[in-house]
Design an enzyme around this catalytic site. Sequence first.
Site, PDB file in Angstrom:
ATOM      1  N   TYR A 168       0.828  -1.218   0.000  1.00  9.89           N
ATOM      2  CA  TYR A 168       0.000   0.000   0.000  1.00  9.89           C
ATOM      3  C   TYR A 168       0.863   1.268   0.000  1.00  9.89           C
ATOM      4  O   TYR A 168       0.391   2.340   0.376  1.00  9.89           O
ATOM      5  CB  TYR A 168      -0.908   0.027   1.241  1.00  9.89           C
TER       6      TYR A 168
ATOM      7  N   LYS B 152       4.762 -14.742   1.417  1.00 11.21           N
ATOM      8  CA  LYS B 152       4.657 -15.609   0.238  1.00 11.21           C
ATOM      9  C   LYS B 152       6.071 -15.676  -0.320  1.00 11.21           C
ATOM     10  O   LYS B 152       6.345 -15.262  -1.447  1.00 11.21           O
ATOM     11  CB  LYS B 152       3.660 -15.000  -0.774  1.00 11.21           C
TER      12      LYS B 152
ATOM     13  N   ASP C 179      -1.416 -18.402   1.394  1.00 13.33           N
ATOM     14  CA  ASP C 179      -2.444 -19.359   0.964  1.00 13.33           C
ATOM     15  C   ASP C 179      -2.677 -20.415   2.045  1.00 13.33           C
ATOM     16  O   ASP C 179      -3.821 -20.775   2.357  1.00 13.33           O
ATOM     17  CB  ASP C 179      -2.090 -19.985  -0.394  1.00 13.33           C
TER      18      ASP C 179
ATOM     19  N   ASP D  30      -4.870  -7.239   5.139  1.00 17.99           N
ATOM     20  CA  ASP D  30      -6.198  -6.748   4.753  1.00 17.99           C
ATOM     21  C   ASP D  30      -7.078  -7.921   4.320  1.00 17.99           C
ATOM     22  O   ASP D  30      -8.227  -8.057   4.759  1.00 17.99           O
ATOM     23  CB  ASP D  30      -6.031  -5.732   3.609  1.00 17.99           C
TER      24      ASP D  30
ATOM     25  N   ASP E  73     -10.472  -9.828   6.366  1.00 19.76           N
ATOM     26  CA  ASP E  73     -11.840 -10.022   5.853  1.00 19.76           C
ATOM     27  C   ASP E  73     -12.246 -11.478   6.041  1.00 19.76           C
ATOM     28  O   ASP E  73     -13.405 -11.785   6.352  1.00 19.76           O
ATOM     29  CB  ASP E  73     -11.950  -9.620   4.373  1.00 19.76           C
TER      30      ASP E  73
END
Length: 347
Positions: free
Chosen positions: A135, A185, A218, A242, A246
């Site tokens: 971001y 990752k 993942d 983020d 969720d």
Amino acid sequence: MKTYSIAVIPGDGIGADVTDAAWSVLQVAARTCGFALNGTEFPWSCAFYKETGRMMPEDGIETLRAFDAILLGAVGWPAEVPDSVSLHGLLLPIRKAFVQYANIRPHRLLPGVQGPLRAEKFDILCIRENTEGEYSGAGGRVHQGTVDEVAVETSIFTRTGVERILRFGFEQARARRGRLASVTKSNAQKYSMVFWDEITAELSAEYPDVEVSSYHIDAMAARMVMAPESLDVVVASNLFGDILTDLGAAIQGGLGFAASANINPQRSAPSMFEPVHGSAPDIAALGIANPIAAIWSGAMMLDHLGEKDVAVRIIAAIEAATARGIGIFPGRDRTETITNGIIAALS
Ligand code: GGG
């Protein structure tokens, strides 16, 4: 009487509904506990953008700096202002300017809430890096509108930024159940994410009492669904955090329950408290938004301000209300009913 000055930014859509609700609960809680909250409301939002061409005035950050904390509702009205404009015009500049590098998001089932999973007991604290990473806003576009068009968006990971969020994660794990899951990752992103993993390993030597595990994003997404009870503190980069939060909101029954705090741990500037959810234009001003996430975020604000007992009381009141079935079925109870139920449980 001790008085805290709070900047209140309802923002867009249901932001106004849930901020009003949270403010009512906070006012009652403060009054009964012998301190005062002095709120100053700012109309900064997409409507403000339409009028002025800016999401907040040029001196908005300097204006906010004078406050003890910021209570924010939600930002976004995509039918009129692109989300990339509203997010980069208000929420992200505040997080960055005030070095609110730790975004704390608790995920657990409130009493009475039926989540989508078989697991009934989990208590995850997600910590999202909040000022850099994906971001950062570094990038650009060239040859726009031609076949040669190129878009570049660069993630920026600094040693300062990565080390401080991981250290924050270690400290939180130490204060809870002693387990930290660091999410990257690093098989695919061989520079920034390997860097993150290396710093995790370096810091782990300083926290021998914390059990650290590294996960790929993942695998973490799968674990949050399959074995959420195995997780304690989860720390991740801005984008990964983020997305995972969720998912965290989903497993705790929905975005109406997901609270968050954007913390400046050094307290060199105000911290900001907001529900995880966005502005939900489809239900704006209908009086049916669930205010629990905003009220819980308000409790986190009081905790940060040092009013820990009151924060605990507000969370207990939320739990008492949901245990009685208030606010647990999406769309059934009105915002006002849920708010009044929580206020009643406070006394
Ligand atoms: N409650 C704050 C809000 O409006 N969040 C919506 C959103 O898209 N936020 C992006 C982010 O948290 O980075």
